[in-house]
Design an enzyme around this catalytic site. Structure first.
Site, mmCIF file in Angstrom:
data_model
loop_
_atom_site.group_PDB
_atom_site.id
_atom_site.type_symbol
_atom_site.label_atom_id
_atom_site.label_comp_id
_atom_site.label_asym_id
_atom_site.label_seq_id
_atom_site.Cartn_x
_atom_site.Cartn_y
_atom_site.Cartn_z
ATOM 1 N N TYR A 28 3.439 -6.427 -5.766
ATOM 2 C CA TYR A 28 3.034 -7.460 -6.711
ATOM 3 C C TYR A 28 3.913 -7.466 -7.958
ATOM 4 C CZ TYR A 28 -1.320 -8.140 -4.084
ATOM 5 O OH TYR A 28 -2.254 -8.410 -3.122
ATOM 6 N N LYS A 72 0.631 3.408 4.748
ATOM 7 C CA LYS A 72 1.264 2.997 6.007
ATOM 8 C C LYS A 72 2.529 3.832 6.176
ATOM 9 C CE LYS A 72 1.195 0.291 9.667
ATOM 10 N NZ LYS A 72 0.218 0.507 10.743
ATOM 11 N N ASP A 123 -4.310 -0.143 8.559
ATOM 12 C CA ASP A 123 -4.946 -0.921 9.618
ATOM 13 C C ASP A 123 -6.156 -0.182 10.187
ATOM 14 O OD1 ASP A 123 -3.082 0.936 10.480
ATOM 15 O OD2 ASP A 123 -2.278 -0.307 12.086
ATOM 16 N N ASP A 182 -6.073 -4.460 -2.683
ATOM 17 C CA ASP A 182 -6.524 -5.836 -2.824
ATOM 18 C C ASP A 182 -7.254 -6.283 -1.558
ATOM 19 O OD1 ASP A 182 -6.892 -8.393 -3.719
ATOM 20 O OD2 ASP A 182 -4.782 -8.913 -3.845
ATOM 21 N N ASP A 215 -11.677 -6.451 -0.939
ATOM 22 C CA ASP A 215 -12.311 -7.713 -0.537
ATOM 23 C C ASP A 215 -13.038 -7.558 0.795
ATOM 24 O OD1 ASP A 215 -11.451 -8.917 -2.813
ATOM 25 O OD2 ASP A 215 -10.016 -10.263 -1.871
#
Length: 350
Positions: free
Chosen positions: A136, A184, A216, A240, A244
């Site tokens: 970001y 990851k 994942d 993020d 959610d």
């Protein structure tokens, strides 16, 4: 106790109003509230989503209570002037690198979760998300390929010091609990540095059990077996997404608060910005339909982390829980109570 209140756009002014009324109902000593423009309304009035006046106000405050930003009318602006840039700007300028997002199901609301009630009932997780690094905030741009096609690119990176400081926050939050670090590392070099650094920091916290999951797998496990998680530590992008996902699992984003903290200390506690995790919801703005409970619970987090007022924070949380148990629910929870009615119900139960 100086609090900068930034209502923002959409339903932001409606929900922050109710949170402010709850704070005022507590009769806190020497409470001073300042209100400033941020997001789309700030662009409309000042030509920028994060005006200098607003930024100065937040720097002079002990904490920030934030509503929401975003309006479709500003979607065509260049990226640096869009309302959402105000959030990134505040995080960067105020050094707010640690985002705390608790997610749990309130008693009696298990049936609202898309998960089976027995799974939903077990959700009690705190997601600690790094806020000022990762893709970001990395360099980005658009270029032309050799074939003459547009190609977008974004750089993901984390330095060891950035990882150490957020890991320390997560390990402290996981005291007497357990910590899961999400990355990851099987694909990304950034994640390999993340994992190695978290393991290094773990040496100073031998009493906190630590495990690692690829992002994942973590997403799958958060739905399949949420009870296994206590505190989750992860980077900006993965945090993020996972936060959610957790909010959807508990049944409504209208109930979930958040805190963004840095290293700055005030005379009361840690400076921070507190906001509901939901957006500006322009489709229902001004209609009195928004659920203010997430913002009210954000105010409780503010009292806990920035003002060391645990008793008052617990009172607010208990009042919200009692209101929900008594059937006070907004449309997001299948009820018919409006914004002001929900706020009044919480104040009555203080």
């Amino acid at each position: 106790m100086k609090i900068a209140v930034l209502p923002g756009d959409g339903i932001g002014p409606e929900v922050t109003r109710e949170a402010v009324l709850v704070l005022e109902a507590l009769d806190l000593p020497r409470l001073t509230l300042f209100e400033g423009d941020v997001g789309g309304i700030a662009y409309k009035r000042h030509g920028h989503p994060l005006p200098f006046e607003t930024l100065t106000m937040t720097r002079e405050a002990d904490a920030v209570l934030f509503g929401a930003v975003g309006e479709p009318a500003y979607d065509e602006l260049e990226r640096s002037l869009r309302p959402e840039q105000a959030i990134l700007g505040l995080r960067r300028e105020l050094g707010l690198f640690a985002n705390l997002r608790p997610a749990r199901v309130f008693e009696g609301l298990e049936d609202l979760s898309p998960l089976k009630p027995e799974l939903a009932r077990s959700i009690d997780v705190l997601i600690v998300r790094e806020l000022t690094g990762d893709v970001y905030f990395g360099d980005k741009g658009v270029r032309e390929t050799d074939a003459g096609e547009r190609e977008g690119w974004d750089m993901m990176s984390y330095s060891a010091p950035e990882i150490r400081r957020i890991a320390e926050v997560a390990f402290r939050a996981a005291a007497r609990r357990s910590l899961t670090s999400v990355d990851k590392a099987n694909v990304l070099e950034t994640s390999q540095v993340w994992r190695d650094t978290v393991i290094e920091v773990a040496g100073g916290h031998p009493d906190v059990p630590l495990d690692h999951l690829y992002v994942d797998n973590a997403a799958m496990q958060l739905i399949a077996d949420p009870a296994q998680f206590d505190v989750i530590l992860t980077g900006n992008l993965f945090g993020d997404i996972l936060s959610d996902l957790a909010s959807a699992a508990v049944g409504s984003i209208g109930l979930l608060p958040s805190a963004s903290l840095g290293e700055r200390q005030t005379t009361h506690g840690t400076f921070g910005m507190y906001e509901p995790i939901h957006g500006s919801a322009p489709d229902i703005a001004g209609q009195g339909k928004a659920n203010p409970m997430a913002t009210i619970l954000s105010a409780a987090m503010m009292l806990r982390h920035s003002f060391a007022r645990e008793e008052d924070a617990a009172r607010i949380e208990a009042a919200v829980a009692k209101a929900l148990a008594d059937g006070v629910r907004g449309a997001d929870l299948g009820g018919e109570h409006g914004t002001r009615a929900i706020g009044a119900a919480v104040r009555e139960r203080l």
